[in-house]
Design a protein around this motif. Structure first.
Motif, PDB file in Angstrom:
ATOM      1  N   UNK A  96       0.843  -7.781   6.117  1.00 16.09           N
ATOM      2  CA  UNK A  96       0.676  -8.309   4.741  1.00 16.09           C
ATOM      3  C   UNK A  96      -0.705  -7.741   3.935  1.00 16.09           C
ATOM      4  N   UNK A  97      -1.613  -7.723   4.728  1.00 17.57           N
ATOM      5  CA  UNK A  97      -3.031  -7.284   4.126  1.00 17.57           C
ATOM      6  C   UNK A  97      -2.752  -5.749   3.662  1.00 17.57           C
ATOM      7  N   UNK A  98      -1.916  -5.000   4.551  1.00 15.15           N
ATOM      8  CA  UNK A  98      -1.900  -3.624   4.430  1.00 15.15           C
ATOM      9  C   UNK A  98      -1.253  -3.420   2.897  1.00 15.15           C
ATOM     10  N   UNK A  99      -0.291  -4.385   2.698  1.00  9.03           N
ATOM     11  CA  UNK A  99       0.729  -4.150   1.664  1.00  9.03           C
ATOM     12  C   UNK A  99      -0.095  -4.661   0.347  1.00  9.03           C
ATOM     13  N   UNK A 100      -0.648  -5.630   0.592  1.00 12.39           N
ATOM     14  CA  UNK A 100      -1.272  -6.735  -0.566  1.00 12.39           C
ATOM     15  C   UNK A 100      -2.145  -5.874  -1.422  1.00 12.39           C
ATOM     16  N   UNK A 101      -3.177  -5.177  -1.030  1.00 12.15           N
ATOM     17  CA  UNK A 101      -3.985  -4.524  -1.917  1.00 12.15           C
ATOM     18  C   UNK A 101      -3.376  -3.407  -2.698  1.00 12.15           C
ATOM     19  N   UNK A 102      -2.839  -2.208  -2.178  1.00 12.85           N
ATOM     20  CA  UNK A 102      -2.156  -1.195  -2.875  1.00 12.85           C
ATOM     21  C   UNK A 102      -1.040  -1.775  -3.958  1.00 12.85           C
ATOM     22  N   UNK A 103      -0.674  -2.857  -3.550  1.00 15.98           N
ATOM     23  CA  UNK A 103       0.600  -3.427  -4.535  1.00 15.98           C
ATOM     24  C   UNK A 103      -0.324  -4.142  -5.757  1.00 15.98           C
ATOM     25  N   UNK A 104      -1.377  -4.701  -5.476  1.00 15.59           N
ATOM     26  CA  UNK A 104      -2.001  -5.425  -6.479  1.00 15.59           C
ATOM     27  C   UNK A 104      -2.703  -4.243  -7.471  1.00 15.59           C
ATOM     28  N   UNK A 105      -3.134  -3.137  -6.902  1.00 13.66           N
ATOM     29  CA  UNK A 105      -3.642  -1.831  -7.668  1.00 13.66           C
ATOM     30  C   UNK A 105      -2.518  -1.177  -8.361  1.00 13.66           C
ATOM     31  N   UNK A 106      -1.265  -1.278  -8.067  1.00 13.48           N
ATOM     32  CA  UNK A 106       0.048  -0.597  -8.610  1.00 13.48           C
ATOM     33  C   UNK A 106       0.714  -1.350  -9.604  1.00 13.48           C
ATOM     34  N   UNK A 107       0.328  -2.956  -9.810  1.00 12.80           N
ATOM     35  CA  UNK A 107       0.923  -3.884 -10.489  1.00 12.80           C
ATOM     36  C   UNK A 107       1.455  -3.375 -11.786  1.00 12.80           C
ATOM     37  N   UNK A 108       0.606  -2.488 -12.601  1.00 13.29           N
ATOM     38  CA  UNK A 108       0.932  -1.968 -14.077  1.00 13.29           C
ATOM     39  C   UNK A 108       2.098  -0.950 -13.838  1.00 13.29           C
ATOM     40  N   UNK A 109       2.000  -0.050 -12.789  1.00 14.79           N
ATOM     41  CA  UNK A 109       3.044   1.016 -12.537  1.00 14.79           C
ATOM     42  C   UNK A 109       4.203   0.352 -12.144  1.00 14.79           C
ATOM     43  N   UNK A 110       4.206  -0.526 -11.450  1.00 16.19           N
ATOM     44  CA  UNK A 110       5.593  -1.405 -10.959  1.00 16.19           C
ATOM     45  C   UNK A 110       6.203  -1.812 -11.836  1.00 16.19           C
ATOM     46  N   UNK A 111       5.330  -2.438 -13.091  1.00 17.23           N
ATOM     47  CA  UNK A 111       6.130  -3.050 -14.329  1.00 17.23           C
ATOM     48  C   UNK A 111       6.801  -1.977 -15.038  1.00 17.23           C
ATOM     49  N   UNK A 112       6.209  -0.477 -15.055  1.00 17.73           N
ATOM     50  CA  UNK A 112       6.769   0.134 -15.998  1.00 17.73           C
ATOM     51  C   UNK A 112       7.968   0.833 -15.189  1.00 17.73           C
ATOM     52  N   UNK A 113       8.097   1.065 -13.971  1.00 14.41           N
ATOM     53  CA  UNK A 113       9.285   1.589 -13.032  1.00 14.41           C
ATOM     54  C   UNK A 113      10.347   0.626 -13.115  1.00 14.41           C
ATOM     55  N   UNK A 114       9.918  -0.811 -13.194  1.00 14.18           N
ATOM     56  CA  UNK A 114      11.210  -1.915 -13.372  1.00 14.18           C
ATOM     57  C   UNK A 114      11.878  -1.659 -14.657  1.00 14.18           C
ATOM     58  N   UNK A 115      11.254  -1.001 -15.744  1.00 16.59           N
ATOM     59  CA  UNK A 115      12.148  -0.791 -16.746  1.00 16.59           C
ATOM     60  C   UNK A 115      12.910   0.728 -17.002  1.00 16.59           C
ATOM     61  N   UNK A 116      12.801   1.389 -15.837  1.00 14.20           N
ATOM     62  CA  UNK A 116      13.381   2.836 -15.888  1.00 14.20           C
ATOM     63  C   UNK A 116      14.578   2.759 -14.931  1.00 14.20           C
ATOM     64  N   UNK A 117      15.527   2.815 -15.536  1.00 13.77           N
ATOM     65  CA  UNK A 117      16.770   2.861 -14.848  1.00 13.77           C
ATOM     66  C   UNK A 117      16.647   4.089 -13.689  1.00 13.77           C
ATOM     67  N   UNK A 118      16.289   5.218 -14.174  1.00  9.88           N
ATOM     68  CA  UNK A 118      16.356   6.586 -13.532  1.00  9.88           C
ATOM     69  C   UNK A 118      15.555   6.217 -11.927  1.00  9.88           C
TER      70      UNK A 118
END
Length: 283
Positions: A96-118
């Protein structure tokens, strides 16, 4: 369609897809557009987090005896073969720790990709192909119990979750199951570790996203407002997601013991092609 009917539908979709390796995030995103929901509305963003939390609570309830056993046996294990650093609960925490920090740092990018159907379509397609290949190639596991998972395996499986976070459509379940199989875990062991790993990750995501939604962060600084109707819609989705996910977990555990993941891989490939076709047509 009124909000309560929409909530029932989305709750069913979330419950069905959260733990199957087909990406609940992608399915919720694909369902919202035809329903006319605003993808930027902070309420519906929070709604997704709440119904995902309902699905994760189903894991806690389904595995309650297993979790209680782990807690009672911590840190030495039932047979005294583990310690503070090698107990299954510790392995879940490490991943979980291995995942948590990168996921937090990528939060903005994750939001952008969520709206990208491609991105979603590509992740569904590529993930389906990988799942099919991995399920066919890694057929001789050496680890059949959570109690036997090692540090490298836990870290590798945790790292695989980062792909699911960064590219909606990948599926957290798919990435952790596939990583588990590559690490020579049996299908049931890989699936069970994936279920357990969802608990801390989704609890953390629930707390973080709920705070974001309430404060308006990441939602155009819109502050979330609630009334009795909105609370009711939220409660319906939560309850539906919980019970559907509970049934899916029980069915999926039994399925995996007898069969593999190829049918889900085929479904992902077909859906990915359809989503990409729609995305390119609308470009």
């Amino acid at each position: 369609m009124n909000d309560y009917a929409i909530s029932i539908l989305l709750g069913i979709v979330e419950g069905l897809t959260e733990f199957l390796p087909v990406s609940s995030t992608a399915h919720l995103r694909l369902c919202k557009a035809p329903l006319g929901l605003d993808l930027h509305d902070p309420y519906w963003k929070m709604y997704d987090v709440v119904i995902q939390f309902g699905a994760v609570l189903a894991v806690v309830v389904y595995f309650r005896k297993r979790i209680a056993d782990f807690l009672r046996s911590f840190p030495r294990g039932r047979d005294g073969s583990t310690n503070l650093l090698t107990h299954p609960l510790s392995m879940v925490l490490i991943a979980s720790v291995v995942t948590a920090i990168p996921a937090y740092l990528l939060d903005k990018k994750i939001g952008e990709n969520l709206e990208n159907l491609r991105v979603i379509g590509g992740a569904l397609l590529v993930g389906g192909i990988l799942m099919w290949v991995i399920d066919r190639m890694f057929t001789r596991p050496v680890v059949n119990r959570l109690e036997d998972i090692s540090y490298p395996q836990a870290i590798f499986i945790g790292a695989a979750q980062i792909l699911a976070a960064a590219f909606p459509g990948t599926s957290r379940s798919m990435s952790t199951i596939a990583a588990g199989q590559i690490s020579r875990l049996s299908r049931p062991a890989a699936l069970e570790f994936s279920f357990f790993l969802s608990i801390p990750i989704m609890f953390a995501a629930f707390a973080y996203k709920l705070i974001q939604a309430v404060r308006g962060k990441g939602s155009g600084d819109q502050v979330l407002t609630m009334d009795a109707h909105r609370w009711g819609v939220l409660a319906v989705g939560f309850v539906v997601s919980f019970f559907v996910a509970w049934a899916v977990i029980a069915w999926f555990m039994a399925w995996v013991k007898r069969r593999g993941f190829v049918p889900f891989a085929i479904y992902r490939i077909i859906l990915g092609i359809v989503v990409l076709a729609v995305a390119w047509k609308g470009a």
